[in-house]
Design an enzyme around this catalytic site. Structure first.
Site, PDB file in Angstrom:
ATOM      1  N   ALA A   1    -114.079 -38.936  93.976  1.00 35.80           N
ATOM      2  CA  ALA A   1    -114.534 -39.066  92.594  1.00 35.80           C
ATOM      3  C   ALA A   1    -114.558 -37.716  91.888  1.00 35.80           C
ATOM      4  O   ALA A   1    -114.928 -36.698  92.475  1.00 35.80           O
ATOM      5  CB  ALA A   1    -115.921 -39.697  92.558  1.00 35.80           C
TER       6      ALA A   1
ATOM      7  N   ALA B   1    -114.309 -24.143  88.475  1.00 36.72           N
ATOM      8  CA  ALA B   1    -115.449 -23.721  89.288  1.00 36.72           C
ATOM      9  C   ALA B   1    -115.901 -24.829  90.237  1.00 36.72           C
ATOM     10  O   ALA B   1    -116.205 -24.574  91.406  1.00 36.72           O
ATOM     11  CB  ALA B   1    -116.604 -23.306  88.382  1.00 36.72           C
ATOM     12  N   SER B   2    -115.924 -26.062  89.742  1.00 39.66           N
ATOM     13  CA  SER B   2    -116.366 -27.170  90.588  1.00 39.66           C
ATOM     14  C   SER B   2    -115.401 -27.398  91.748  1.00 39.66           C
ATOM     15  O   SER B   2    -115.825 -27.664  92.878  1.00 39.66           O
ATOM     16  CB  SER B   2    -116.513 -28.446  89.755  1.00 39.66           C
ATOM     17  OG  SER B   2    -115.257 -28.904  89.278  1.00 39.66           O
ATOM     18  N   LYS B   3    -114.111 -27.293  91.482  1.00 41.95           N
ATOM     19  CA  LYS B   3    -113.126 -27.517  92.537  1.00 41.95           C
ATOM     20  C   LYS B   3    -113.103 -26.354  93.537  1.00 41.95           C
ATOM     21  O   LYS B   3    -112.872 -26.558  94.738  1.00 41.95           O
ATOM     22  CB  LYS B   3    -111.741 -27.728  91.932  1.00 41.95           C
ATOM     23  CG  LYS B   3    -111.619 -29.025  91.132  1.00 41.95           C
ATOM     24  CD  LYS B   3    -111.929 -30.246  91.979  1.00 41.95           C
ATOM     25  CE  LYS B   3    -111.691 -31.556  91.239  1.00 41.95           C
ATOM     26  NZ  LYS B   3    -111.975 -32.739  92.069  1.00 41.95           N
TER      27      LYS B   3
ATOM     28  N   TYR C   1    -114.286 -27.056  85.351  1.00 39.55           N
ATOM     29  CA  TYR C   1    -113.483 -27.827  86.296  1.00 39.55           C
ATOM     30  C   TYR C   1    -113.003 -26.924  87.432  1.00 39.55           C
ATOM     31  O   TYR C   1    -113.126 -27.271  88.610  1.00 39.55           O
ATOM     32  CB  TYR C   1    -112.289 -28.451  85.568  1.00 39.55           C
ATOM     33  CG  TYR C   1    -111.396 -29.278  86.465  1.00 39.55           C
ATOM     34  CD1 TYR C   1    -111.762 -30.575  86.826  1.00 39.55           C
ATOM     35  CD2 TYR C   1    -110.195 -28.770  86.944  1.00 39.55           C
ATOM     36  CE1 TYR C   1    -110.944 -31.342  87.641  1.00 39.55           C
ATOM     37  CE2 TYR C   1    -109.379 -29.529  87.772  1.00 39.55           C
ATOM     38  CZ  TYR C   1    -109.752 -30.814  88.112  1.00 39.55           C
ATOM     39  OH  TYR C   1    -108.950 -31.570  88.928  1.00 39.55           O
TER      40      TYR C   1
ATOM     41  N   SER D   1    -108.442 -29.455  94.130  1.00 37.48           N
ATOM     42  CA  SER D   1    -107.358 -29.289  93.166  1.00 37.48           C
ATOM     43  C   SER D   1    -106.744 -27.910  93.350  1.00 37.48           C
ATOM     44  O   SER D   1    -107.413 -26.972  93.815  1.00 37.48           O
ATOM     45  CB  SER D   1    -107.882 -29.419  91.727  1.00 37.48           C
ATOM     46  OG  SER D   1    -106.899 -29.028  90.784  1.00 37.48           O
TER      47      SER D   1
ATOM     48  N   ASP E   1    -123.165 -45.018  91.511  1.00 37.48           N
ATOM     49  CA  ASP E   1    -122.988 -43.710  90.894  1.00 37.48           C
ATOM     50  C   ASP E   1    -123.330 -42.667  91.945  1.00 37.48           C
ATOM     51  O   ASP E   1    -124.506 -42.408  92.216  1.00 37.48           O
ATOM     52  CB  ASP E   1    -123.904 -43.572  89.679  1.00 37.48           C
ATOM     53  CG  ASP E   1    -123.797 -42.217  89.006  1.00 37.48           C
ATOM     54  OD1 ASP E   1    -123.018 -41.361  89.485  1.00 37.48           O
ATOM     55  OD2 ASP E   1    -124.502 -41.989  88.007  1.00 37.48           O
TER      56      ASP E   1
END
Length: 351
Positions: A138, A204-206, A202, A189, A110
């Site tokens: 991931a 914001a993370s990308k 999503y 992305s 993980d």
């Protein structure tokens, strides 16, 4: 005060003029160089020979990571496969060997746990003795309106996997990548550049992934190449509707998939993998595929208000709508509903 305001205005105007002059001089030269490269050099460039190279891939049990493993295997690379599901990893490893990988390593881990990420890198080095490419792939999707979330703290998982799940293995792999003058390949992305409604965490993370690795590219210079993948919709867990739900649990939501993907074309993951590995071998800095997503980058830079209008019109249903469906899903249903998607994502069952 008036003098200070006048000075600030003058300096601001001077900077605008200076920037405009730099761009006027730079852009035509840059465009010409890119045109010459794409037409006369790129088609004939052999690229990096991957035979015998060692590639560590996270999120390798399915989707983009799985098919990147297969494409690296076809080029003769050894692959270390990392994900949480050991059974799925072993199946991918078996196929990779059949496709030409000289050796494979399965590392159940993980990578949102810093110690697990370190272990994955250390086991790869212990087994192969070197590391040439790190593919930080991931990730997890999420789709819902922010105000509808019932467990907001659970959405930390999106950032943990999409951002820290790339940063942790990068941190531990970096000394070995510098030694081999290798390559970091990270899956971001298009959503990190062109944010649309319902995917706040999503997106914001990308976006964080893109900015982090652009910064890292500047810091590393020629010692380690950095290739940032910004794919559009391709066959993956995302386009099957798997993601973090509004209650914070991971599950399948085909309705959310139908809204966010809508009638937009869904590309083949195998083709994406071919494009990515070819681009990585050439040393490209960015990969956007399918190619028709490229104009969105330019629109976001030049006219972000158009992206905002599109997002509202396409993904936010009007309160007066009886069925409550967003325009994207209505168009999808009008052109054939789930038959519009590739066969392997028409029905998504939890695995």
């Amino acid at each position: 005060m008036a003098r200070q305001a006048l000075t600030n205005g003058f300096l601001g105007g001077f900077m605008y003029v200076g920037l405009a002059l730099v761009l006027l001089a730079y852009l035509p030269v840059a465009f010409l160089c890119r045109l010459v490269y794409r037409l006369l050099i790129r088609p004939f460039a052999a690229g990096e020979d991957l035979r015998g190279k060692v590639v560590l891939i996270t999120g390798a049990s399915s989707g983009i990571g799985e098919h990147l493993a297969y494409e690296y295997a076809r080029k003769g690379a050894c692959v270390a496969l990392v994900a949480r599901t050991e059974i799925a990893l072993r199946a991918v490893a078996k196929t990779a060997r059949e496709l030409g990988a000289p050796d494979t390593l399965v590392v159940p881990a993980d990578i949102t746990d810093v110690d697990e990420a370190k272990r994955a890198v250390e086991e790869t080095l212990a087994h192969f003795g070197k590391l040439n490419h790190l593919v930080a792939n991931a990730g997890v999707w999420s789709s819902c309106f922010f105000e509808e979330i019932t467990n907001v703290s659970a959405f930390q998982n999106v950032m943990d996997l999409n951002f820290w799940g790339a940063v942790y293995p990068t941190y531990f792999a970096l000394p070995y990548l510098k030694a081999s003058r290798g390559n970091i390949v990270v899956t971001a992305s298009v959503a990190g550049r062109v944010p649309v409604a319902r995917m706040s965490f999503y997106n914001a993370s990308k976006a964080a992934v893109i900015r982090f690795y652009e910064t890292l590219r500047a810091e590393l210079g020629p010692h380690v190449r950095v290739t940032i993948l910004m794919p559009g919709y391709v066959v993956s867990n995302l386009t099957m509707g798997k993601g973090v739900q509004k209650d914070g649990n991971v599950g399948f939501d085909e309705d959310a998939r139908d809204i966010n993907v809508g009638p937009l074309p869904v590309g083949r993951t195998e083709t994406l993998a071919e494009v990515v590995v070819a681009s990585v071998r050439r040393g490209d800095s960015y990969v956007t595929w399918p190619g028709w997503y490229w104009p969105f980058h330019m629109v976001m830079c030049a006219a972000p208000e158009l992206v905002d209008c599109f997002s509202r019109a396409f993904y936010v249903s009007k309160s007066s709508d009886k069925d409550g469906d967003a325009l994207s899903k209505k168009i999808l249903m009008a052109v054939g509903g789930d038959k519009f998607y590739p066969k392997n994502i028409r029905s998504s069952q939890p695995q």
